[in-house]
Enzyme design. Structure first.
Site, PDB file in Angstrom:
ATOM      1  N   HIS A 191     -57.276 -44.522 -30.938  1.00  0.00           N
ATOM      2  CA  HIS A 191     -56.890 -43.557 -31.983  1.00  0.00           C
ATOM      3  C   HIS A 191     -57.086 -44.131 -33.376  1.00  0.00           C
ATOM      4  O   HIS A 191     -57.294 -43.396 -34.336  1.00  0.00           O
ATOM      5  CB  HIS A 191     -55.460 -43.068 -31.747  1.00  0.00           C
ATOM      6  CG  HIS A 191     -55.407 -42.115 -30.592  1.00  0.00           C
ATOM      7  ND1 HIS A 191     -55.036 -42.501 -29.344  1.00  0.00           N
ATOM      8  CD2 HIS A 191     -55.786 -40.810 -30.502  1.00  0.00           C
ATOM      9  CE1 HIS A 191     -55.149 -41.473 -28.521  1.00  0.00           C
ATOM     10  NE2 HIS A 191     -55.605 -40.431 -29.199  1.00  0.00           N
ATOM     11  N   GLU A 433     -57.962 -34.428 -18.544  1.00  0.00           N
ATOM     12  CA  GLU A 433     -58.196 -35.830 -18.897  1.00  0.00           C
ATOM     13  C   GLU A 433     -57.604 -36.795 -17.877  1.00  0.00           C
ATOM     14  O   GLU A 433     -57.614 -37.999 -18.074  1.00  0.00           O
ATOM     15  CB  GLU A 433     -57.731 -36.137 -20.326  1.00  0.00           C
ATOM     16  CG  GLU A 433     -56.480 -35.461 -20.788  1.00  0.00           C
ATOM     17  CD  GLU A 433     -56.220 -35.611 -22.291  1.00  0.00           C
ATOM     18  OE1 GLU A 433     -56.963 -36.287 -23.004  1.00  0.00           O
ATOM     19  OE2 GLU A 433     -55.212 -35.032 -22.745  1.00  0.00           O
ATOM     20  N   ASN A 456     -62.152 -39.091 -23.643  1.00  0.00           N
ATOM     21  CA  ASN A 456     -61.643 -40.423 -24.001  1.00  0.00           C
ATOM     22  C   ASN A 456     -60.664 -40.895 -22.933  1.00  0.00           C
ATOM     23  O   ASN A 456     -60.724 -42.020 -22.457  1.00  0.00           O
ATOM     24  CB  ASN A 456     -60.923 -40.396 -25.350  1.00  0.00           C
ATOM     25  CG  ASN A 456     -61.790 -39.819 -26.447  1.00  0.00           C
ATOM     26  OD1 ASN A 456     -63.002 -39.809 -26.317  1.00  0.00           O
ATOM     27  ND2 ASN A 456     -61.179 -39.335 -27.509  1.00  0.00           N
ATOM     28  N   ASP A 457     -59.758 -40.005 -22.587  1.00  0.00           N
ATOM     29  CA  ASP A 457     -58.790 -40.367 -21.557  1.00  0.00           C
ATOM     30  C   ASP A 457     -59.369 -40.210 -20.162  1.00  0.00           C
ATOM     31  O   ASP A 457     -59.069 -40.998 -19.270  1.00  0.00           O
ATOM     32  CB  ASP A 457     -57.523 -39.502 -21.699  1.00  0.00           C
ATOM     33  CG  ASP A 457     -56.599 -40.080 -22.768  1.00  0.00           C
ATOM     34  OD1 ASP A 457     -56.410 -41.306 -22.767  1.00  0.00           O
ATOM     35  OD2 ASP A 457     -56.110 -39.314 -23.606  1.00  0.00           O
ATOM     36  N   ARG A 467     -58.857 -47.726 -23.010  1.00  0.00           N
ATOM     37  CA  ARG A 467     -59.744 -47.299 -24.097  1.00  0.00           C
ATOM     38  C   ARG A 467     -59.557 -48.108 -25.360  1.00  0.00           C
ATOM     39  O   ARG A 467     -60.397 -48.072 -26.255  1.00  0.00           O
ATOM     40  CB  ARG A 467     -59.567 -45.795 -24.388  1.00  0.00           C
ATOM     41  CG  ARG A 467     -58.182 -45.439 -24.840  1.00  0.00           C
ATOM     42  CD  ARG A 467     -57.936 -43.944 -24.813  1.00  0.00           C
ATOM     43  NE  ARG A 467     -58.265 -43.310 -26.086  1.00  0.00           N
ATOM     44  CZ  ARG A 467     -57.971 -42.047 -26.369  1.00  0.00           C
ATOM     45  NH1 ARG A 467     -57.382 -41.282 -25.467  1.00  0.00           N
ATOM     46  NH2 ARG A 467     -58.269 -41.540 -27.531  1.00  0.00           N
ATOM     47  N   CYS A 504     -63.786 -32.101 -25.902  1.00  0.00           N
ATOM     48  CA  CYS A 504     -63.416 -32.538 -27.247  1.00  0.00           C
ATOM     49  C   CYS A 504     -63.222 -34.048 -27.359  1.00  0.00           C
ATOM     50  O   CYS A 504     -62.694 -34.530 -28.344  1.00  0.00           O
ATOM     51  CB  CYS A 504     -62.172 -31.798 -27.736  1.00  0.00           C
ATOM     52  SG  CYS A 504     -60.720 -32.130 -26.739  1.00  0.00           S
TER      53      CYS A 504
HETATM   54  C1  PEP Z   1     -59.404 -37.342 -25.275  1.00  0.00           C
HETATM   55  O1  PEP Z   1     -58.643 -37.995 -24.567  1.00  0.00           O
HETATM   56  O2  PEP Z   1     -60.640 -37.281 -25.090  1.00  0.00           O
HETATM   57  C2  PEP Z   1     -58.877 -36.561 -26.403  1.00  0.00           C
HETATM   58  C3  PEP Z   1     -59.649 -35.734 -27.077  1.00  0.00           C
HETATM   59  O3  PEP Z   1     -57.580 -36.761 -26.758  1.00  0.00           O
HETATM   60  P1  PEP Z   1     -57.074 -38.079 -27.529  1.00  0.00           P
HETATM   61  O4  PEP Z   1     -58.280 -38.863 -27.940  1.00  0.00           O
HETATM   62  O5  PEP Z   1     -56.255 -37.637 -28.686  1.00  0.00           O
HETATM   63  O6  PEP Z   1     -56.267 -38.759 -26.464  1.00  0.00           O
HETATM   64 MG    MG Z   2     -56.518 -37.642 -24.690  1.00  0.00          MG
END
Ligand code: PEP
Ligand code: MG
Length: 580
Positions: A191, A433, A456-457, A467, A504
């Site tokens: 993040h 996710e 991402n998750d 990550r 996303c």
């Molecule tokens: C993800 O996990 O891909 C996502 C968009 O949420 P975040 O990155 O805020 O965990």
């Molecule tokens: Mg996420």
């Protein structure tokens, strides 16, 4: 000249003076002590407070030398808190009565202060708990033999380096004098990296050794495109970096001219390209880069760096600001996704051994239904004035969706009872996710209006790769066959139920993956504003038909490296040109 190589976490090239800061939180534990060491613990506490006072006085003198007397207010405040007799008497009393060590007692004192401050009506005074926290953190660091430093406030043109910055730190960075950041740990999808991109702040992560104090104050070039950091660059290195900087900025400028072109393939297939945002200021950037609204609004940033949770009105005001920034486009608001690498100050969160597998996201919201309904009411209120979708993060099964939807219904009833307007048919989606959600995608698809894949998750949990761990970044593979199979399954489940499949995660913003995601059938891709134009440029060179064949071809391979090789061989001239 000395070079470091890290991960290119946020694009852009910057030159400035390196300033090393220490952002690690003190790790302290509480343990019982025998009665004969009570005196010793009390003396340790007094000594740490005195050492911290001296540290602050030195810092004050140093800042006064640099900036004059103007900006010393925050240090004065911290000194006042530190030298207030109650800090030492109350904490000593806890040591004595609780028979625990000084660090544990100090943490308990902080907890008491938090409770007291949370009852203060005046929001400004209530927020001052953050000063108390900073001071106590500093004393704790002193007890553990480490010192902590605030961000340099008023120097010009600096590049900040630290072992790590938390997302909360990122929100405090002063964009006018900080040109870039460098960290020793962290990955591209942490993040912290996401926020660096949101703030348009070039960043290199995983540059081990950059916090060597001998480097403080040295001239440095940070290349957020390649991950290179050069300290004391010679003339040649400086000039070639300057040239690359100019070229990069020129390409960005040229790309901006394509912002109003539609996001369609050569065979006329439209894909919604939307923006990921964290703070209302980013809404305008999404539109400027041609995004058709927001596919992911990470609301947790609004809950950070503050002692108490924002109330319904405050949340409504901020969501409205975001809505106004992107009007008349769609706004997808994700409910609080805190926990994991995003900790909130205003909530007592237990220290977890595995935060990524802990009380995160929807689990946290469902554990505090009053706060959750408060957020849902605020989101519903903005749905009255423009298109809004609600999205629940980290869903692992049907119970969570149903529980979240039930609370949404309660929130609607509460607003209706108050006569407040909202869109009763507001769309509800879930983020996919967690591998369990992939397996259950066919069932989940019947419960909701859309899916949004958080790669991402999803990659983190599918491949068991943290990550935020830069050392594992080579194993964090979006093209891993297991990930590609998961993505295919998600799209099929969504389309089988007649709902759109969105994505996303950061994967959406990498032009290399665009033909695959298009070919798999994704209807919407949402990404940081800075990626929109490059992705659209590639999209406009593709056809849906070719991309579907390309995506299908990926499934013939059994490793990420093979898939990547295949993709690179297929995406010859056309795409190679577009990722320049
Ligand atoms: C993800 O996990 O891909 C996502 C968009 O949420 P975040 O990155 O805020 O965990
Ligand atoms: Mg996420």
């Amino acid at each position: 000249m000395r070079s470091f190589t890290g991960i290119a976490a946020s694009p852009g090239i910057a030159m400035g003076k390196l300033r090393i800061v220490d952002r690690r939180r003190a790790v302290v534990s509480e343990y019982p002590i025998p009665s004969e060491t009570v005196g010793h613990e009390t003396a340790r506490l007094a000594q740490a407070i005195e050492d911290t006072r001296i540290e602050l006085e030195i810092l004050k003198t140093r800042l006064a030398e640099i900036n004059g007397q103007d900006h010393l207010f925050f240090i004065e405040t911290h000194l006042m808190i530190l030298t207030d007799n109650r800090l030492i008497t109350e904490t000593s009393e806890i040591i004595r009565s609780g028979m625990i060590n000084a660090e544990g007692a100090l943490r308990r004192t902080l907890h008491r202060y938090r409770e007291t401050f949370s009852r203060i009506d005046d929001p400004y005074l209530r927020e001052r708990i953050s000063d108390v926290e900073t001071v106590i953190e500093r004393v704790l660091r002193s007890m553990s033999g480490e010192a902590v430093e605030p961000f340099p406030e008023h120097e010009e043109q600096i590049i900040l380096a630290a072992h790590d910055f938390s997302p909360a730190d990122m929100l405090q960075i002063n964009r006018t004098n900080v040109l870039a950041i460098v960290t020793e740990i962290g990955g591209r999808t942490s993040h912290t990296a996401i926020l660096a991109r949101a703030l348009d702040l070039p960043a290199v992560m995983g540059a081990e050794g950059i916090t060597d104090l001998a480097l403080d104050g040295r001239a440095v070039v940070v290349d957020g495109l390649t991950g290179a950091v050069i300290v004391d660059p010679d003339k040649e290195a400086f000039q070639s970096s300057l040239l690359r900087k100019q070229q990069y900025e020129h390409v960005e400028y040229e790309l901006l001219k394509t912002a109003s072109l539609p996001a369609v393939t050569r065979d006329g297939h439209l894909v919604n390209l939307r923006g990921n945002v964290e703070i209302p200021e980013e809404g305008a950037a999404v539109l400027l880069h041609g995004g058709s609204g927001v596919g992911l609004y990470r609301t947790e940033m609004l809950f950070m760096n503050r002692a108490t949770m924002p109330d319904e009105d405050e949340q409504t005001r901020i969501y409205q600001a975001m809505q106004q920034a992107i009007t008349p486009h769609l706004l997808t608001i994700r409910t609080l996704d805190a926990g994991g690498d995003k900790l909130l100050e205003g909530m007592a969160q237990a220290v977890e051994t595995n935060p990524a597998l802990g009380v995160r996201a929807i689990r946290l919201s469902l554990s505090m239904p009053d706060e959750f309904r408060k957020q849902l009411r605020a989101i519903l209120r903005v749905s009255a004035d423009g298109p809004v979708r609600i999205m629940f993060p980290m869903i692992s099964g049907m119970e969570e969706v149903r529980a979240a939807k039930a609370l949404l219904e309660e929130a609607k009833t509460e607003l209706a009872a108050r006569g407040v307007r909202f869109d009763p048919a507001v769309q509800v989606g879930v983020m996919i996710e967690i591998p369990a959600a992939v397996t259950l995608a066919d069932l989940l698809a019947r419960e909701v209006d859309f899916f949004s894949v958080g790669t991402n998750d999803l990659i983190q949990y599918t491949l068991a790769i943290d990550r935020t761990n830069g050392q594992l970044s080579h194993l964090y593979q979006p093209l891993h066959p297991a990930v590609l199979r998961a993505l295919r399954r998600i799209v099929q489940a969504a389309h089988g139920a007649g709902i759109p499949a969105c994505l996303c995660g950061e994967m959406a913003g990498d032009p290399l993956y665009l033909p695959v995601l298009l070919g798999l059938g994704f209807d919407e891709l949402s990404m940081g504003a800075g990626s929109l134009l490059r992705v659209k440029q590639v999209l406009r060179r593709c056809t849906l038909e070719q991309s579907a064949i390309l995506a299908e071809g990926c499934f013939a391979f059994s490793t990420a490296a093979e898939v990547e090789k295949y993709l690179n061989s297929q995406l010859t001239l056309d795409f190679a040109e577009s990722t320049d």
